[in-house]
Design a protein around this motif. Structure first.
Motif, mmCIF file in Angstrom:
data_model
loop_
_atom_site.group_PDB
_atom_site.id
_atom_site.type_symbol
_atom_site.label_atom_id
_atom_site.label_comp_id
_atom_site.label_asym_id
_atom_site.label_seq_id
_atom_site.Cartn_x
_atom_site.Cartn_y
_atom_site.Cartn_z
ATOM 1 N N GLU A 270 2.480 3.336 -7.325
ATOM 2 C CA GLU A 270 1.366 3.992 -6.535
ATOM 3 C C GLU A 270 0.993 3.411 -5.317
ATOM 4 O O GLU A 270 0.752 4.336 -4.424
ATOM 5 N N SER A 271 0.754 2.186 -5.266
ATOM 6 C CA SER A 271 0.358 1.240 -4.098
ATOM 7 C C SER A 271 0.965 0.024 -4.273
ATOM 8 O O SER A 271 0.464 -0.644 -4.921
ATOM 9 N N GLY B 207 0.769 -1.251 -0.008
ATOM 10 C CA GLY B 207 -0.060 0.034 0.055
ATOM 11 C C GLY B 207 0.662 1.288 0.055
ATOM 12 O O GLY B 207 0.223 2.312 -0.347
ATOM 13 N N GLU B 208 2.053 1.181 0.174
ATOM 14 C CA GLU B 208 2.889 2.292 0.296
ATOM 15 C C GLU B 208 3.254 2.946 -1.237
ATOM 16 O O GLU B 208 3.282 2.069 -2.130
ATOM 17 N N LYS B 209 3.247 4.084 -1.177
ATOM 18 C CA LYS B 209 3.835 4.824 -2.496
ATOM 19 C C LYS B 209 5.146 4.513 -2.618
ATOM 20 O O LYS B 209 5.947 5.124 -1.660
ATOM 21 N N LEU C 209 13.564 -4.602 -4.774
ATOM 22 C CA LEU C 209 12.532 -4.068 -4.136
ATOM 23 C C LEU C 209 11.803 -5.320 -3.468
ATOM 24 O O LEU C 209 11.493 -6.187 -4.303
ATOM 25 N N THR C 210 11.567 -5.248 -2.184
ATOM 26 C CA THR C 210 10.757 -6.388 -1.534
ATOM 27 C C THR C 210 9.675 -5.553 -0.759
ATOM 28 O O THR C 210 9.699 -4.651 -0.243
ATOM 29 N N VAL C 211 8.249 -6.134 -1.178
ATOM 30 C CA VAL C 211 7.143 -5.579 -0.528
ATOM 31 C C VAL C 211 6.499 -6.471 0.275
ATOM 32 O O VAL C 211 6.384 -7.576 -0.217
ATOM 33 N N THR C 212 6.522 -6.135 1.660
ATOM 34 C CA THR C 212 5.863 -7.218 2.601
ATOM 35 C C THR C 212 4.482 -6.749 3.159
ATOM 36 O O THR C 212 4.028 -5.813 2.813
#
Lengths: 116, 115
Positions: B79-80, B16-18, B112-115
């Protein structure tokens, strides 16, 4: 449409033995073809390119590739592998016209392992 | 020698972060590209730009946008962020769109790692 198929996802050779990384391409017109190499934790580096001149192309570090139109192939070879050749190799075809100009289409990569 | 610099080597973000990925090249190249690299899939083109304030979608633009306010800088924006955007991102630049004349120059990548 342009595309490339790398026929092997992994290739393992012993140091000092020949290397063969296979690539077939599909292109609507005369293609420009490239091989790029990526060493661990590094960006991609151009090894060699074919641009409709000589069909046998020599690159850096002793690599060469032969463009064979009848077989739609552009295989990468080296007579004698070195430990430092261990890396991932990408076969690439470029878009040459219209909206594809400047775009590169990458194969899925071949991981080369060199055993001592 | 051409240098393409990506601002972060490793990045960890939450869902959810930009997210902004920055890329700068020092050779006045007109053309810049963002690729995504995943194991077994090779490099896939997200967006590219032929000039300042110009952008074009690549093969997988969904969930991404870009910004090119200055010639030397090309930013990729998530964006998210979502977990399926966990990947290695590679920036590249080239002077001439006729790629036979000069090679594409790549940065070292941002993992990039998205958790």
């Amino acid at each position: 449409a342009q595309s490339v198929t790398q026929l092997d996802s992994h290739v393992s050779v012993s140091e000092g033995t020949p290397v063969l990384l296979r690539c077939n391409y599909s292109s609507s017109y005369s293609p420009s073809l490239f091989w790029y190499v990526q060493h661990p934790n590094k960006g991609l580096q151009l090894l060699l390119k074919y641009t409709s001149a000589a069909t046998l192309v020599k690159g850096i570090n002793g690599f060469e590739a032969e463009f064979k139109k009848s077989e739609t192939s552009f295989h990468l070879t080296k007579p004698s592998a070195h430990m430092s050749d261990a890396a991932e190799y990408f076969c690439v075809v470029s878009g040459n016209r219209g909206s594809t100009l400047g775009r590169l289409y990458f194969g899925r990569g071949t991981q080369l392992t060199v055993w001592p | 020698d051409v240098k393409v610099t990506q601002s972060s080597r490793y990045l960890v973000k939450r869902t959810g972060e930009k997210v902004f990925l920055e890329c700068v090249q020092d050779m006045d190249h007109e053309n810049m590209f963002w690729y995504r690299q995943d194991p077994g899939l090779g490099l896939r083109l997200i967006y590219f730009s032929y000039d300042v304030k110009m952008k074009e979608k690549g093969d997988i633009p969904e969930g991404y946008s870009v910004s090119r306010e200055k010639k030397e800088r090309f930013s990729l924006i998530l964006e998210s962020a979502s977990t399926n955007q966990t990947s290695m991102y590679l920036c590249a630049s080239i002077q001439d769109r006729r790629v036979t004349r000069s090679p594409l120059h790549f940065g070292n990548g941002t993992r990039l790692t998205v958790t």
